[in-house]
Design a protein around this motif. Structure first.
Motif, PDB file in Angstrom:
ATOM      1  N   LYS A  11       0.832  -1.209   0.000  1.00  0.00           N
ATOM      2  CA  LYS A  11       0.000   0.000   0.000  1.00  0.00           C
ATOM      3  C   LYS A  11       0.863   1.255   0.000  1.00  0.00           C
ATOM      4  O   LYS A  11       0.439   2.321  -0.470  1.00  0.00           O
ATOM      5  N   LEU A  12       2.065   1.129   0.535  1.00  0.00           N
ATOM      6  CA  LEU A  12       2.993   2.261   0.577  1.00  0.00           C
ATOM      7  C   LEU A  12       3.912   2.282  -0.653  1.00  0.00           C
ATOM      8  O   LEU A  12       4.841   3.093  -0.713  1.00  0.00           O
ATOM      9  N   SER A  13       3.634   1.372  -1.609  1.00  0.00           N
ATOM     10  CA  SER A  13       4.447   1.248  -2.831  1.00  0.00           C
ATOM     11  C   SER A  13       5.898   0.873  -2.523  1.00  0.00           C
ATOM     12  O   SER A  13       6.804   1.187  -3.297  1.00  0.00           O
ATOM     13  N   ARG A  14       6.097   0.205  -1.410  1.00  0.00           N
ATOM     14  CA  ARG A  14       7.435  -0.291  -1.057  1.00  0.00           C
ATOM     15  C   ARG A  14       7.522  -1.746  -1.537  1.00  0.00           C
ATOM     16  O   ARG A  14       7.628  -2.695  -0.764  1.00  0.00           O
ATOM     17  N   THR A  15       7.447  -1.918  -2.862  1.00  0.00           N
ATOM     18  CA  THR A  15       7.281  -3.225  -3.493  1.00  0.00           C
ATOM     19  C   THR A  15       8.448  -4.163  -3.219  1.00  0.00           C
ATOM     20  O   THR A  15       8.256  -5.359  -2.958  1.00  0.00           O
ATOM     21  N   THR A  16       9.641  -3.648  -3.277  1.00  0.00           N
ATOM     22  CA  THR A  16      10.819  -4.497  -3.065  1.00  0.00           C
ATOM     23  C   THR A  16      10.799  -5.131  -1.682  1.00  0.00           C
ATOM     24  O   THR A  16      11.030  -6.339  -1.522  1.00  0.00           O
ATOM     25  N   GLU A  17      10.497  -4.312  -0.668  1.00  0.00           N
ATOM     26  CA  GLU A  17      10.452  -4.822   0.707  1.00  0.00           C
ATOM     27  C   GLU A  17       9.312  -5.819   0.887  1.00  0.00           C
ATOM     28  O   GLU A  17       9.451  -6.827   1.596  1.00  0.00           O
ATOM     29  N   ALA A  18       8.177  -5.543   0.226  1.00  0.00           N
ATOM     30  CA  ALA A  18       7.038  -6.463   0.303  1.00  0.00           C
ATOM     31  C   ALA A  18       7.411  -7.816  -0.298  1.00  0.00           C
ATOM     32  O   ALA A  18       7.114  -8.875   0.291  1.00  0.00           O
ATOM     33  N   ASN A  19       8.062  -7.797  -1.443  1.00  0.00           N
ATOM     34  CA  ASN A  19       8.456  -9.050  -2.102  1.00  0.00           C
ATOM     35  C   ASN A  19       9.492  -9.818  -1.292  1.00  0.00           C
ATOM     36  O   ASN A  19       9.490 -11.058  -1.264  1.00  0.00           O
ATOM     37  N   GLU A  20      10.376  -9.104  -0.642  1.00  0.00           N
ATOM     38  CA  GLU A  20      11.382  -9.767   0.197  1.00  0.00           C
ATOM     39  C   GLU A  20      10.724 -10.532   1.344  1.00  0.00           C
ATOM     40  O   GLU A  20      11.127 -11.652   1.678  1.00  0.00           O
ATOM     41  N   LEU A  21       9.724  -9.918   1.943  1.00  0.00           N
ATOM     42  CA  LEU A  21       9.023 -10.581   3.042  1.00  0.00           C
ATOM     43  C   LEU A  21       8.274 -11.817   2.546  1.00  0.00           C
ATOM     44  O   LEU A  21       8.270 -12.864   3.209  1.00  0.00           O
ATOM     45  N   LYS A  22       7.638 -11.710   1.384  1.00  0.00           N
ATOM     46  CA  LYS A  22       6.919 -12.860   0.837  1.00  0.00           C
ATOM     47  C   LYS A  22       7.878 -13.988   0.489  1.00  0.00           C
ATOM     48  O   LYS A  22       7.563 -15.171   0.668  1.00  0.00           O
ATOM     49  N   GLU A  23       9.065 -13.614   0.014  1.00  0.00           N
ATOM     50  CA  GLU A  23      10.071 -14.631  -0.299  1.00  0.00           C
ATOM     51  C   GLU A  23      10.530 -15.327   0.981  1.00  0.00           C
ATOM     52  O   GLU A  23      10.767 -16.557   0.988  1.00  0.00           O
ATOM     53  N   GLU A  24      10.647 -14.584   2.059  1.00  0.00           N
ATOM     54  CA  GLU A  24      11.001 -15.189   3.346  1.00  0.00           C
ATOM     55  C   GLU A  24       9.948 -16.196   3.786  1.00  0.00           C
ATOM     56  O   GLU A  24      10.272 -17.259   4.321  1.00  0.00           O
ATOM     57  N   ILE A  25       8.679 -15.845   3.576  1.00  0.00           N
ATOM     58  CA  ILE A  25       7.580 -16.743   3.952  1.00  0.00           C
ATOM     59  C   ILE A  25       7.679 -18.042   3.162  1.00  0.00           C
ATOM     60  O   ILE A  25       7.479 -19.144   3.706  1.00  0.00           O
ATOM     61  N   LEU A  26       7.991 -17.936   1.866  1.00  0.00           N
ATOM     62  CA  LEU A  26       8.066 -19.109   1.007  1.00  0.00           C
ATOM     63  C   LEU A  26       9.208 -20.043   1.393  1.00  0.00           C
ATOM     64  O   LEU A  26       9.188 -21.231   1.056  1.00  0.00           O
ATOM     65  N   ASN A  27      10.192 -19.516   2.093  1.00  0.00           N
ATOM     66  CA  ASN A  27      11.362 -20.309   2.447  1.00  0.00           C
ATOM     67  C   ASN A  27      11.424 -20.653   3.927  1.00  0.00           C
ATOM     68  O   ASN A  27      12.499 -20.904   4.471  1.00  0.00           O
ATOM     69  N   THR A  28      10.250 -20.666   4.565  1.00  0.00           N
ATOM     70  CA  THR A  28      10.207 -20.987   5.988  1.00  0.00           C
ATOM     71  C   THR A  28       9.028 -21.900   6.269  1.00  0.00           C
ATOM     72  O   THR A  28       8.221 -22.201   5.384  1.00  0.00           O
ATOM     73  N   THR A  29       8.925 -22.365   7.483  1.00  0.00           N
ATOM     74  CA  THR A  29       7.750 -23.108   7.950  1.00  0.00           C
ATOM     75  C   THR A  29       7.277 -22.458   9.245  1.00  0.00           C
ATOM     76  O   THR A  29       8.075 -21.871   9.980  1.00  0.00           O
ATOM     77  N   PRO A  30       5.983 -22.565   9.544  1.00  0.00           N
ATOM     78  CA  PRO A  30       5.425 -21.876  10.723  1.00  0.00           C
ATOM     79  C   PRO A  30       5.978 -22.414  12.039  1.00  0.00           C
ATOM     80  O   PRO A  30       6.126 -23.616  12.217  1.00  0.00           O
ATOM     81  N   GLU A  31       6.248 -21.473  12.953  1.00  0.00           N
ATOM     82  CA  GLU A  31       6.620 -21.847  14.323  1.00  0.00           C
ATOM     83  C   GLU A  31       5.419 -21.744  15.258  1.00  0.00           C
ATOM     84  O   GLU A  31       5.392 -22.371  16.304  1.00  0.00           O
TER      85      GLU A  31
END
Length: 358
Positions: free
Chosen positions: A246-266
């Motif tokens: 929403k803040l147009s901080r697309t790079t940071e948003a994508n980085e977080l989503k990539e982190e989610i894809l490479n982890t499992t829930p604790e």
């Protein structure tokens, strides 16, 4: 004074009257069972001490005398009548603890016995006008009854008397939020996490308050603070990535989503949102492998099994998918409604028909 019965204990005769139970009641509800402390406070009240000595004699021979069948149910009108009969002033009760009586009020509050709660809270505050938990309880009761303005006054008083009252801060913030006063709600909840920084949910409540007023920068800041404390929270990363978009901080948003894809829930609270992101990226097998192991180890959260329906249908394990759907339908129908959006978004019309026939 009504004479009820006479006991002969050895050579001593003890006369029980309708006043004799009061020392037991007073001791249990206002002195946490400390008979000596109660007698010390009321040592100059000869009428009361006379009855208290009877109780001490009886307890020697009737050890069950102070059990719950003697002191319950608590009837305020009777309790106050005893005060009047013995001419006890609240100022006489120097060393009391209100915890026992307050615990009784809490039980009645859970039962929605609000008139009882109001009457006893009024009594508690006459004894100790600075007893903050009573203001917090009364505030929450009034809010639940829809009496918002008066409830706010009580909650504000509770916080003023005890700035460390986490429950009062939480409820006051919720009140402001429901009234649309989002900035005030956020400020109150920020005080709460200053006192209790591990209150996981409160961070999201603050972020929601800021988003309600369109202040996404502040919402992002509070979730950044949250992730500093809980760096492995999938839910935190997902919510922050949404705000970054929403803040147009697309790079940071994508980085977080990539982190989610490479982890499992604790945390169990992360499972749904993690599965949602994984499904969006076609990672059905990864979700299946995680959930099969997780559910096998944690039977208390077996409702998450419903998420397995999606990867099973993708590899045409129709019978397994139907079996799970039927089980969850029988045990946790509420969860099917809760996952309706994820199911509809990730299953084709044909795949939905397989489980809808169950």
């Amino acid at each position: 004074m009504e004479h009820i019965v006479k006991f002969n204990i050895g050579e001593e005769e003890i006369e029980i009257t309708d006043l004799t139970p009061f020392p037991i009641l007073l001791c249990e509800f206002l002195y946490e069972g400390d008979f000596e402390l109660m007698k010390a406070d009321l040592k100059n009240n000869s009428k009361f001490i006379e009855e208290a000595k009877k109780i001490e004699k009886l307890v020697e021979h009737l050890p069950g005398l102070t059990s719950n069948f003697v002191i319950y149910p608590f009837v305020l009108s009777e309790f106050l009548a005893y005060f009047s009969e013995f001419q006890i002033n609240y100022s006489d009760l120097v060393h009391i603890s209100l915890n026992g009586l307050f615990d009784t009020v809490l039980l009645e509050a859970d039962k929605k016995n609000f008139e009882f709660v109001k009457d006893v809270v009024d009594f508690i505050l006459k004894i100790d006008p600075s007893f903050a938990p009573a203001y917090e309880l009364m505030g929450s009761v009034l809010v639940e009854k829809g009496e918002m303005e008066e409830g706010e006054e009580y909650l504000e008083k509770a916080v003023k008397l005890d700035p460390w009252n986490i429950a009062a801060l939480s409820e006051l913030g919720e009140l402001y939020f429901n009234l649309g006063e989002y900035e005030k709600a956020a400020e109150i909840w920020k005080k709460e996490i200053e006192l209790s920084p591990n209150n996981y949910v409160t961070y999201f409540m603050i972020a929601d308050a800021y988003m309600q007023k369109g202040d996404y920068e502040k919402a992002a800041h509070i979730l950044e603070k949250f992730l500093n404390r809980f760096p492995n929270s999938v839910l935190g990363k997902y919510e922050l990535s949404t705000i970054y978009e929403k803040l147009s901080r697309t790079t940071e948003a994508n980085e977080l989503k990539e982190e989610i894809l490479n982890t499992t829930p604790e945390y169990s609270t992360d499972i749904e949102v993690w599965a949602k992101v994984m499904f969006e990226n076609g990672k059905y097998k990864e979700v299946q492998n995680f959930l099969e192991k997780y559910i096998d180890q944690d039977k208390e959260n077996e409702h998450f099994k419903l998420l397995l329906v999606i990867p099973y249908l993708k590899v045409k394990k129709f019978e397994e998918a139907k079996s799970i759907y039927q089980e969850i339908k029988d045990k946790y129908m509420w969860y099917i409604y809760g996952l309706e959006e994820i199911l509809n978004k990730n299953l084709t019309k044909e795949e939905m028909e397989v489980i809808e026939k169950v």
